[in-house]
Write a protein that holds these residues in place. Structure first.
Motif, PDB file in Angstrom:
ATOM      1  N   SER A 100       1.477   4.491  -6.597  1.00  0.00           N
ATOM      2  CA  SER A 100       0.444   5.536  -6.278  1.00  0.00           C
ATOM      3  C   SER A 100      -0.643   4.605  -5.526  1.00  0.00           C
ATOM      4  O   SER A 100      -1.386   4.839  -4.562  1.00  0.00           O
ATOM      5  N   GLN A 101      -1.012   3.404  -5.810  1.00  0.00           N
ATOM      6  CA  GLN A 101      -2.105   2.766  -5.451  1.00  0.00           C
ATOM      7  C   GLN A 101      -1.936   1.784  -4.231  1.00  0.00           C
ATOM      8  O   GLN A 101      -1.858   0.722  -4.189  1.00  0.00           O
ATOM      9  N   THR A 102      -1.471   2.574  -3.191  1.00  0.00           N
ATOM     10  CA  THR A 102      -1.072   2.091  -2.099  1.00  0.00           C
ATOM     11  C   THR A 102      -1.989   2.840  -0.784  1.00  0.00           C
ATOM     12  O   THR A 102      -1.966   3.800  -1.052  1.00  0.00           O
ATOM     13  N   ASN A 103      -1.982   2.225   0.278  1.00  0.00           N
ATOM     14  CA  ASN A 103      -2.913   2.790   1.412  1.00  0.00           C
ATOM     15  C   ASN A 103      -1.570   3.431   2.355  1.00  0.00           C
ATOM     16  O   ASN A 103      -1.187   2.977   3.301  1.00  0.00           O
ATOM     17  N   GLN A 137      -5.016  13.111  -9.901  1.00  0.00           N
ATOM     18  CA  GLN A 137      -5.349  11.575  -9.799  1.00  0.00           C
ATOM     19  C   GLN A 137      -5.727  11.112  -8.414  1.00  0.00           C
ATOM     20  O   GLN A 137      -5.891  10.167  -7.973  1.00  0.00           O
TER      21      GLN A 137
END
Length: 306
Positions: free
Chosen positions: A109-112, A183
Motif C-alpha cells: 500500500s505504501q507505494t507512490n 486507509q
C-alpha cells in the motif's frame, strides 16, 4: 529449430485492475507452451513495477509434470530491479508441453502508485535458435485504491405543527455526516436534494447547507423540477458540494436548515424528505461496499391538535 512458441499473459480472468489495500494481492495467469524441440534452461522473466512483493508461483494445469522454481530469497525483495526469474523444468522443457501458471504478488500500500502499471513476461532459454516472436507478453492494468466512505443521516426536526386556517412558519434542520473509514485520503462530492415546494401547500425557504469544514468545501446549487407524477414534490433544490480532501478517519457533518411554511393542510401528516449522495472518482477509487453511499432524512408534519 528449438523454440518456445507461445507465452500468454492473461489477467482478465483474475483482475481488471490492480487494487491497492492492506490485504490486496495481484494474481497473474501465464500460459507457457513449447511447440518446437527441446528447450534448455528455460526461464520466465517477470518485469514488475515497484510496489509488488513476490509470493509464489504454482502450476495449476499442465500436459505433463512441470517443475517451477523461483528464488524466493531474492524474489521476495521488491527492490530487485523489478525482475522475478522462475526456472521451468530445468534442465529441459520438453516439446509439446503446455503449462498454466499462477503467480501471486502482495500489493504494498505504501507505494507512490501511478494511474496504471505494466507487467512484462518473457520466456528465455539457452537455445541458440528459438522463435522469439511469441515468447513474450505484456499487460497493463489501471490502479485503483480501495476506500471505505460512508454517508449517514443523523437527525431531523421531527414535527412541524400547522393548522388548516393560517400560515405557519417553523425552523427545520436535517443533519448528515460523511466518514472516511478507509486507509486512503481522497476528494469526494456530496449532492443534496431539498424539496422547495410540496403538495398541497408546503414550502421550504431560506435553505442553508453548512458544515464543520469551512475551508475545504466548495458548493454550487440549482433548482430542479420534479418529473415524478406520483411524488408530492414539485421543485427540488440541488446543492453539490466538492470536498477537496476527506482525510483518513475524518468525519464531516452537514446541516441542511431553513424555514418550513405551511397553509391549508387538509391531512394531519405530511412526510418531508431530503436526500444526499456521496460520489468519487470511480476510475481511481473502488468502494469496499456499495452500502451507505446514499442517505435520506425525514420530517413529519402534523396539524396543531388545538
Amino acid at each position: 529449430m528449438k523454440r518456445l512458441a507461445v507465452v500468454e499473459l492473461d489477467a482478465k480472468g483474475r483482475a481488471r485492475s490492480l487494487i491497492v489495500s492492506p490485504s490486496s494481492v495481484l494474481l497473474i495467469n501465464t500460459t507457457l507452451e513449447n511447440k518446437g524441440e527441446d528447450s534448455y534452461s528455460t526461464d520466465l522473466h517477470f518485469s514488475i513495477p515497484a510496489g509488488l512483493s513476490f509470493r509464489k508461483t504454482n502450476v495449476i494445469q499442465s500436459s505433463r509434470p512441470v517443475t517451477v522454481i523461483c528464488d524466493a530469497s531474492k524474489n521476495s525483495d521488491i527492490t530487485l530491479n523489478g525482475k522475478i526469474i522462475c526456472s521451468i523444468n530445468h534442465p529441459v522443457f520438453r516439446p509439446h508441453t503446455r503449462a498454466m501458471l499462477l503467480t501471486t504478488f502482495h500489493v504494498v500500500s505504501q507505494t507512490n502508485w501511478k494511474e496504471s502499471v505494466t507487467f512484462n513476461v518473457d520466456a528465455v532459454s539457452l537455445n541458440k535458435k528459438r522463435d522469439t516472436k511469441h515468447s513474450s507478453a505484456r499487460q497493463s492494468l489501471p490502479v485503483q485504491f480501495q476506500i471505505n466512505v460512508i454517508l449517514k443521516g443523523l437527525e431531523s426536526t421531527q414535527y412541524i405543527n400547522g393548522t388548516s386556517n393560517a400560515e405557519v412558519q417553523m425552523p427545520i434542520e436535517h443533519v448528515y455526516k460523511v466518514e472516511n473509514l478507509g486507509q486512503v485520503s481522497l476528494p469526494v462530492t456530496l449532492t443534496f436534494k431539498v424539496p422547495i415546494a410540496m403538495k398541497p401547500n408546503i414550502f421550504w425557504e431560506s435553505i442553508n447547507i453548512s458544515s464543520n469544514d469551512l475551508t475545504n468545501i466548495k458548493c454550487r446549487r440549482s433548482n430542479q423540477t420534479s418529473n415524478e407524477k406520483s411524488s408530492p414534490v414539485t421543485v427540488w433544490l440541488v446543492e453539490v458540494c466538492d470536498l477537496a480532501t476527506l482525510d483518513i478517519a475524518q468525519t464531516v457533518v452537514f446541516h441542511v436548515s431553513g424555514v418550513i411554511k405551511t397553509k391549508g393542510l387538509e391531512q394531519s401528516k405530511h412526510l418531508l424528505e431530503t436526500n444526499a449522495e456521496v460520489t468519487y472518482d470511480t476510475k481511481r477509487f473502488i468502494q469496499s461496499t456499495t452500502l451507505f453511499q446514499k442517505a435520506t432524512v425525514s420530517s413529519c408534519s402534523s396539524q396543531d391538535p388545538r
